[in-house]
Design a protein around this motif. Structure first.
Motif, PDB file in Angstrom:
ATOM      1  N   ARG A   3      11.963  60.467  38.552  1.00  0.00           N
ATOM      2  CA  ARG A   3      12.044  60.221  39.995  1.00  0.00           C
ATOM      3  C   ARG A   3      10.712  60.534  40.676  1.00  0.00           C
ATOM      4  N   GLY A   4      10.021  61.549  40.184  1.00  0.00           N
ATOM      5  CA  GLY A   4       8.721  61.881  40.748  1.00  0.00           C
ATOM      6  C   GLY A   4       7.683  60.815  40.514  1.00  0.00           C
ATOM      7  N   LEU A   5       7.850  59.994  39.457  1.00  0.00           N
ATOM      8  CA  LEU A   5       6.887  58.930  39.189  1.00  0.00           C
ATOM      9  C   LEU A   5       6.909  57.830  40.259  1.00  0.00           C
ATOM     10  N   LEU A   6       8.012  57.743  41.013  1.00  0.00           N
ATOM     11  CA  LEU A   6       8.112  56.697  42.027  1.00  0.00           C
ATOM     12  C   LEU A   6       7.229  56.975  43.241  1.00  0.00           C
ATOM     13  N   ALA A   7       6.772  58.219  43.371  1.00  0.00           N
ATOM     14  CA  ALA A   7       5.934  58.560  44.526  1.00  0.00           C
ATOM     15  C   ALA A   7       4.637  57.755  44.483  1.00  0.00           C
ATOM     16  N   GLY A   8       4.350  57.057  45.541  1.00  0.00           N
ATOM     17  CA  GLY A   8       3.117  56.279  45.628  1.00  0.00           C
ATOM     18  C   GLY A   8       3.223  54.896  45.042  1.00  0.00           C
ATOM     19  N   ARG A   9       4.368  54.508  44.476  1.00  0.00           N
ATOM     20  CA  ARG A   9       4.508  53.160  43.919  1.00  0.00           C
ATOM     21  C   ARG A   9       5.264  52.272  44.905  1.00  0.00           C
ATOM     22  N   HIS A  10       4.791  51.054  45.046  1.00  0.00           N
ATOM     23  CA  HIS A  10       5.409  50.119  45.987  1.00  0.00           C
ATOM     24  C   HIS A  10       6.700  49.558  45.413  1.00  0.00           C
ATOM     25  N   LEU A  11       7.743  49.560  46.223  1.00  0.00           N
ATOM     26  CA  LEU A  11       9.041  49.031  45.828  1.00  0.00           C
ATOM     27  C   LEU A  11       9.360  47.796  46.661  1.00  0.00           C
ATOM     28  N   GLU A  12       9.800  46.747  45.974  1.00  0.00           N
ATOM     29  CA  GLU A  12      10.303  45.582  46.681  1.00  0.00           C
ATOM     30  C   GLU A  12      11.656  45.911  47.307  1.00  0.00           C
ATOM     31  N   ARG A  13      12.121  45.005  48.163  1.00  0.00           N
ATOM     32  CA  ARG A  13      13.395  45.272  48.847  1.00  0.00           C
ATOM     33  C   ARG A  13      14.543  45.398  47.850  1.00  0.00           C
ATOM     34  N   ALA A  14      14.567  44.519  46.840  1.00  0.00           N
ATOM     35  CA  ALA A  14      15.630  44.602  45.838  1.00  0.00           C
ATOM     36  C   ALA A  14      15.527  45.899  45.040  1.00  0.00           C
ATOM     37  N   GLN A  15      14.297  46.333  44.766  1.00  0.00           N
ATOM     38  CA  GLN A  15      14.120  47.579  44.031  1.00  0.00           C
ATOM     39  C   GLN A  15      14.547  48.777  44.880  1.00  0.00           C
ATOM     40  N   GLU A  16      14.272  48.730  46.167  1.00  0.00           N
ATOM     41  CA  GLU A  16      14.739  49.815  47.036  1.00  0.00           C
ATOM     42  C   GLU A  16      16.258  49.906  47.027  1.00  0.00           C
ATOM     43  N   ALA A  17      16.921  48.733  47.055  1.00  0.00           N
ATOM     44  CA  ALA A  17      18.384  48.741  47.011  1.00  0.00           C
ATOM     45  C   ALA A  17      18.885  49.301  45.682  1.00  0.00           C
ATOM     46  N   GLU A  18      18.221  48.916  44.577  1.00  0.00           N
ATOM     47  CA  GLU A  18      18.643  49.437  43.268  1.00  0.00           C
ATOM     48  C   GLU A  18      18.429  50.940  43.185  1.00  0.00           C
ATOM     49  N   LEU A  19      17.295  51.430  43.708  1.00  0.00           N
ATOM     50  CA  LEU A  19      17.033  52.868  43.696  1.00  0.00           C
ATOM     51  C   LEU A  19      18.087  53.609  44.515  1.00  0.00           C
TER      52      LEU A  19
END
Length: 704
Positions: A277-293
């Motif tokens: 979960r810490g690896l997600l810091a600073g990485r860009h997420l698309e809208r679909a990826q935000e929903a999946e997260l």
């Protein structure tokens, strides 16, 4: 006084009725309180109904979906109950409970993935040393040497044990790379060698090459585990999440860890989840990826919540299993005042239930409150029996019991004190309405009284004016009649003798007095016709200048040898201007204005001015101006009333009937025109007759 007394009596009666109605409205307070109580009962019934449905759906889910895998014999996995669909259909059933017939807690279970751990995993090199005995001796020695070269462990000196203290050298790293490449071909040392090569590539800041090595590790050794029970496929997935750009590899790894399809030691899974979960810091997420997260976070939160709930239910298991009945019932959880356990026994002896937090119950109750009440600030709260809702910023409106389902809880409807009290506001509104209605009626009656009094005063004034009018008319009629009779008798008696000049003068006096008497009678007849509504006007196009000349000529003949002279001025462009008027009536109106100007015109050395001009907008103006004392602003409207004469006229002893200006205004307005007055004290007065201009080609009769 009788109309005034009647009006006042009516006003007092209406005020009394309004006061009685005002006090009667206070009886509606009880009705409003009953409405709130009924609403509270309906909300409580809606909550208990939803709780029964949710409990029945939970029982059906566990009966149809099997038991937890931990309850299956010989580790054989069974179908999991459809709890996601249950929570979607009944959000209040987010924390289901299932106790088997033997009293064991089956759901929620103490999932090792749900509890955080503080201990870190062993260092990879130490784990490698502990597994060295299971490898081929020669390849094991080569693997250990390569690892020492990678991390910079110094060789043993003077009989001391090897240990840290040296840094990796370029030569040592090159030898470690060659050794790892040789060992990667073998099945026993291949996984560790590929991991070593990936570490070297990452140290050299070549993430693409490291990712290729992790993929090869997953492809060749996905089914193998290391000495700690970790699958190399999961290690490869974590490595790819660390080195590959973007959020997709991280989400793939997080999905695998949360799903738990790959066996992971208890001490490692929670730590790995936090690391990924810490690896997600600073990485860009698309809208679909935000929903999946967000979905993965919800799954993780549910797992953690279930684990915490299972830990807290330890003290409640025995009471639940012992007191469960086929009929649903609720009780407070031990050691948690805000948690309620709703449960019942199934036919096979198992117990199914729901753990209900008080905020969740209040949200469920709030959804049952009608939208109109919520907009008014009304909300539902759940309280323990004996607690009061009327405290702090909340105002209690009504309360209701949940019945035998939740005997230890009550539902209360409250409203923020910042909002107006519904009962008090209703009383105030209705009181204001009644007071406004009563006050309005009283005001109307008072206005009626005032109008009655003013009307009576007006009638008295009108009667006085009519009396003065009769006296004035009598005098006005008597004066010319006396002159006519006197000079006629003188002619009859031969007083003039043979003096033709005197005889002619007597005749002229008789004629002028007769014309003056005719003008007065014409005014009286016009007023009578106007009052009866029988006055008719014969309108046709006339030259305004000709009408003005006729009026001036007639007035000069009537006033020959008396008072001021009269001048006529026709403006350029108005000589041929035409107006649609009744010529006779208009001439008479001008004669009335000239007569007034002669009476009040002041100094005889100043002539009365008559003018004809065209105004902007197509209106033709016939104006009569005098140099008299002027008229105050307060008298401008009054002087056009019937029988009204200004106080200055009485004080100056000027004769008149009070009908001239009233007839002028009525005649002109009846022909579609208007009368204007421009006057101030000391500046004389100008009366203007305004008529719309007629078309230029309209037929015009020659002046009389």
């Amino acid at each position: 006084m009788f109309p005034a007394a009647a009006v006042l009596a009516s006003a007092v009666g209406i005020a009394y009725l309004g006061a009685v109605s005002y006090f009667a409205d206070r009886g509606m307070v009880a009705a409003v309180a009953e409405q709130h109580s009924g609403l509270a009962r309906r909300v409580a019934e809606a909550v208990t109904g939803e709780l029964r449905l949710a409990l029945d759906a939970t029982a059906a889910a566990f009966e149809g979906g099997g038991r937890d895998a931990s309850d299956a014999p010989s580790g054989e996995k069974t179908a999991a109950p459809p709890l996601d669909a249950l929570a979607a259909a009944h959000p209040i059933a987010s924390q289901p409970i299932f106790i088997d017939a033997d009293g064991r807690l089956v759901h929620p279970s103490l999932d090792p993935t749900a509890s955080a751990v503080d201990s870190a995993p062993d260092q990879e090199f130490m784990a490698l040393l502990s597994r060295a005995a299971r490898l081929d001796p020669a390849r094991s020695a080569l693997l250990q040497g390569a690892r020492r070269q990678e991390i910079g462990i110094c060789p043993a000196e003077s009989g001391t044990a090897p240990g840290p203290g040296c840094r990796p050298t370029p030569r040592g790293l090159s030898e470690a790379r060659r050794a790892y490449a040789r060992l990667a071909r073998h099945r026993d040392t291949g996984p560790e060698a590929l991991l070593g090569l990936a570490r070297l590539e990452r140290a050299a800041e070549r993430p693409a090459q490291a990712a290729a090595l992790y993929r090869e590790l997953a492809r060749r050794f996905a089914d193998q585990v290391d000495g700690d029970g970790m699958r190399y496929s999961l290690l490869a997935l974590i490595g790819l999440a660390e080195v590959e750009p973007g959020a997709a590899p991280v989400l793939d790894c997080l999905r695998e860890l949360i799903a738990g399809s790959t066996p992971v030691p208890r001490a490692a899974r929670a730590l790995f989840i936090e690391h990924v979960r810490g690896l997600l810091a600073g990485r860009h997420l698309e809208r679909a990826q935000e929903a999946e997260l967000a979905g993965l976070e919800r799954q993780l939160a549910q797992a953690q919540s279930a684990a915490r709930l299972a830990a807290r239910l330890a003290d409640d298991l025995a009471p639940l299993a012992r007191s469960a009945e086929p009929e649903a019932r609720g009780r407070p959880a031990l050691g948690a005042a805000d948690r309620t356990l709703l449960y019942r026994r199934l036919p096979d002896g198992a117990v199914v239930g729901l753990a209900l937090e008080r905020p969740e119950l209040e949200r469920l109750a709030d959804r049952a409150v009608p939208a109109r009440e919520r907009q008014a600030g009304v909300r539902a709260v759940v309280l323990a029996v004996g607690d009061s809702a009327d405290a702090g910023s909340a105002r209690a409106l009504a309360s209701a019991s949940f019945g035998p389902l939740l005997p230890h809880l009550n539902l209360a409807l409250v409203q923020d004190r910042s909002r107006p009290d519904a009962v008090a506001e209703m009383v105030r509104q209705r009181s204001r309405r009644h007071l406004a209605l009563t006050g309005g009626l009283v005001a109307v009656l008072v206005l009626g009284l005032v109008a009655t009094i003013r009307g009576a005063a007006r009638e008295r004034e009108l009667a006085r004016l009519k009396s003065d009018f009769v006296s004035t008319v009598s005098h006005e009629l008597k004066t010319p009649l006396t002159s006519i009779r006197m000079f006629a008798e003188m002619l009859q008696q031969g007083v003039a003798g043979d003096d033709r000049e005197r005889e002619r003068r007597y005749h002229e006096i008789i004629v002028k007095e007769s014309e003056r008497l005719g003008l007065l009678i014409a005014n009286l007849l016009d007023y009578a016709q106007i009052e009866r509504g029988t006055r008719r006007y014969l309108r046709r196009p006339e030259r305004a200048a000709d009408v003005a000349r006729e009026a001036v000529t007639t007035f000069a003949r009537l006033r020959e040898g008396e008072g001021q002279a009269v001048s006529l001025e026709v403006a350029r462009g108005a000589e041929d201007a035409q107006v649609a008027i009744d010529r006779e009536v208009t001439v008479q109106a001008l004669l009335n204005l000239l007569s007034n100007a002669a009476k009040y015109g002041g100094d005889e050395h100043h002539a009365i001015e008559v003018s004809v001009a065209a105004r902007d907008g197509g209106a033709i103006e016939l104006a009569v101006r005098d140099r008299g004392p002027g008229i105050p602003k307060a008298e401008h409207e009054r002087i056009f009333r019937e029988f009204y004469r200004a106080p200055t006229a009485y004080s100056a002893g000027v004769e008149g009937t009070g009908l001239g200006l009233a007839l002028v205004k009525r005649h002109v307005e009846a022909q579609g025109g208007a009368v204007e007055l421009d006057s101030e004290p000391g500046r004389g007065a100008t009366f203007s007759l305004l008529f719309p201009a007629s078309p230029a080609d309209a037929p015009v009769e020659p002046p009389a």
